[in-house]
Design an enzyme around this catalytic site. Structure first.
Site, PDB file in Angstrom:
ATOM      1  N   ASP A  83      58.080  77.961  55.862  1.00  6.42           N
ATOM      2  CA  ASP A  83      57.326  76.962  56.629  1.00  6.42           C
ATOM      3  C   ASP A  83      55.833  77.094  56.369  1.00  6.42           C
ATOM      4  O   ASP A  83      55.119  76.095  56.215  1.00  6.42           O
ATOM      5  CB  ASP A  83      57.631  77.149  58.115  1.00  6.42           C
ATOM      6  CG  ASP A  83      57.056  76.033  58.960  1.00  6.42           C
ATOM      7  OD1 ASP A  83      56.896  74.922  58.433  1.00  6.42           O
ATOM      8  OD2 ASP A  83      56.767  76.276  60.145  1.00  6.42           O
TER       9      ASP A  83
ATOM     10  N   ASP B 161      61.566  73.202  64.711  1.00  6.62           N
ATOM     11  CA  ASP B 161      60.970  74.238  65.550  1.00  6.62           C
ATOM     12  C   ASP B 161      61.808  74.470  66.800  1.00  6.62           C
ATOM     13  O   ASP B 161      62.068  75.612  67.188  1.00  6.62           O
ATOM     14  CB  ASP B 161      59.544  73.839  65.937  1.00  6.62           C
ATOM     15  CG  ASP B 161      58.678  73.585  64.720  1.00  6.62           C
ATOM     16  OD1 ASP B 161      58.877  74.286  63.714  1.00  6.62           O
ATOM     17  OD2 ASP B 161      57.819  72.688  64.769  1.00  6.62           O
TER      18      ASP B 161
END
EC number: 3.4.23.-
Length: 441
Positions: free
Chosen positions: A262, A360
């Site tokens: 990420d 997330d």
């Protein structure tokens, strides 16, 4: 300030994943990137210019508030809006993790190991050999990350060549599976656990209504709160699937690896997620609402019709909920614009919408759910929960400093892993020893 200046400033200085009307970008892991709105003139994160519906370029309520506010009090104004953004993210993240933990603690189906594995984790972990188990968990992680990278590249290519219908169909199929099949599995196990008798026709009717309403709210139009609730539910369902079918050690290694990926994908100049963000900024296109949680309304009506000049004005109106095309509107557009009339305060709130990728939500919930499933101790679970919220606060703080899209996983997942292993290996044995000897501190 005239209309053309206002439009040029808002186009040149807009940030990725900022406002409801501004373009944000889909990613395979549902864009583990988040951002706050920022001022289109001064590039401060405190206030946002609210354009009037007629496109006259008059200052919005926050601009007038800033104009009447001394420079010494601007920091207080910024902190006020920053705290509101924190709350707007804490509530949905907390709800998603609470749903996952409550399910893990009550429904044994998601903690039982049936021997089945996901196709992305083909290597079986041998609990009798630590070295082999660690090696297989690393190999499973490499396979999982490779699949994510490959699918992200496919998504970048599809978006680059404007294959919006294909992307939209892809997302619709994913939502169909989550809202119908996974929901059916979840309700079936919950009813078995609590011994709720229900016939299949009634259950199918419930699933049908639940899924159809969810598809309409996510992929077309619907109330904001209902759309947010559905996004939280599908994130929790996906997290529960990962918790059940990911091997134990592989899950922890994947959490660490996905945080590193990420970070690279969002911040590197040639990162795939950053390329998607820049492409969307250049085209001034809205985001796919099926990929992100937004505190402001995001609709996807007419995005595939990118060659139609009227679709740009329609996207501007539907993206912000109150936006109308600046300049003179035709008689055909006037009735459509009159159908949605909101106050300036609602316009401001939607402009300042905070966006967080569904990936997330999923990986936050996987971490807390794994802690609840494997550790079984409430101290460990609460420690991971607090660590994730602390990491989210720090990410928002960095967001206010750098004023650009940032990855939301690295800080929170790192804190969560540190808190989990330290609490599970240090705090829990210490508390057990105190309880065994009846010591009170």
């Amino acid at each position: 300030m005239n209309t053309s200046d206002s439009e040029e400033d808002s186009y040149n200085e807009r940030s990725a994943l900022v406002q409801s009307e501004s373009p944000t970008v889909p990613s395979y892991n549902q864009d583990n990137a988040m951002s706050l709105p920022q001022d289109t003139d001064s590039k401060r994160s405190g206030a946002v210019r609210s354009r009037s519906a007629s496109g006259s370029g008059d200052a919005g309520p926050v601009d007038r508030e800033r104009a009447d506010t001394p420079d010494g009090e601007e920091e207080e104004l910024t902190l006020k809006y920053g705290a509101k953004h924190v709350i707007m993210l804490f509530i949905p993240v907390t709800l998603c993790m609470v749903v996952v933990v409550a399910t893990i603690k009550s429904v044994s189906f998601y903690t039982e190991k049936s021997g089945q594995r996901l196709i992305y984790t083909p290597f079986e972990e041998d609990p009798n050999s630590v070295g082999q188990r660690l090696l297989n968990s690393v190999l499973n992680t490499l396979v999982m990350i490779s699949v994510i990278v490959f699918m992200t590249i496919i998504l970048v290519l599809l978006y680059k060549y404007r294959c919006y219908k294909f992307i939209h169909g892809w997302l619709i199929l994913s939502s169909l599976m989550l809202l119908f099949w996974f929901s059916f599995m979840y309700l079936g196990e919950v009813f078995k656990t609590y011994n709720v008798a229900m016939d299949y026709p009634t259950l199918l009717m419930i699933i049908w209504n639940f899924g159809v309403v969810g598809m309409i709210c996510i992929h077309w139009k619907g109330p904001l709160r209902l759309q947010q609730a559905y996004l939280i539910v599908i994130s929790a369902l996906m997290a529960l699937i990962f918790i059940k079918y990911l091997p134990e050690w592989s899950a922890w290694v994947i959490l660490g690896a996905i945080s590193i990926y990420d970070l690279i994908a969002v911040l590197c100049p040639k990162g795939p997620l950053r390329m998607l963000v820049e492409t969307a900024q250049e085209r001034n296109e809205p985001i796919f609402p099926a990929l992100i949680y937004s505190s402001a309304m995001v609709w996807m009506v007419g995005m595939a019709d990118s060659n139609n000049p009227d679709s740009a004005g329609e996207r501007r109106r539907s993206g912000g909920g109150v936006r109308t095309q600046e300049g003179v509107e035709s008689e055909h557009d006037a009735p459509q614009a009159g159908r949605r009339q909101y106050s300036a305060e609602e316009d401001l709130e939607e402009d300042r919408g905070v966006k967080l990728g569904l990936g997330d939500f999923i990986f936050y919930s996987v971490l807390v759910g794994k802690a609840a499933a494997t550790g079984g101790d409430w101290n460990t679970t609460l420690a991971c929960f607090v660590a994730i919220l602390i990491g989210l606060c720090l990410t928002l703080l960095l967001l206010a400093i750098f004023k650009k899209a940032l990855p939301a996983l690295p800080i929170s997942i790192t804190f969560g892993l540190v808190f989990y292993f330290s609490t599970d290996n240090l705090v829990r044995p210490f508390m057990d020893s105190l309880a065994a000897h009846q010591y009170y501190i």
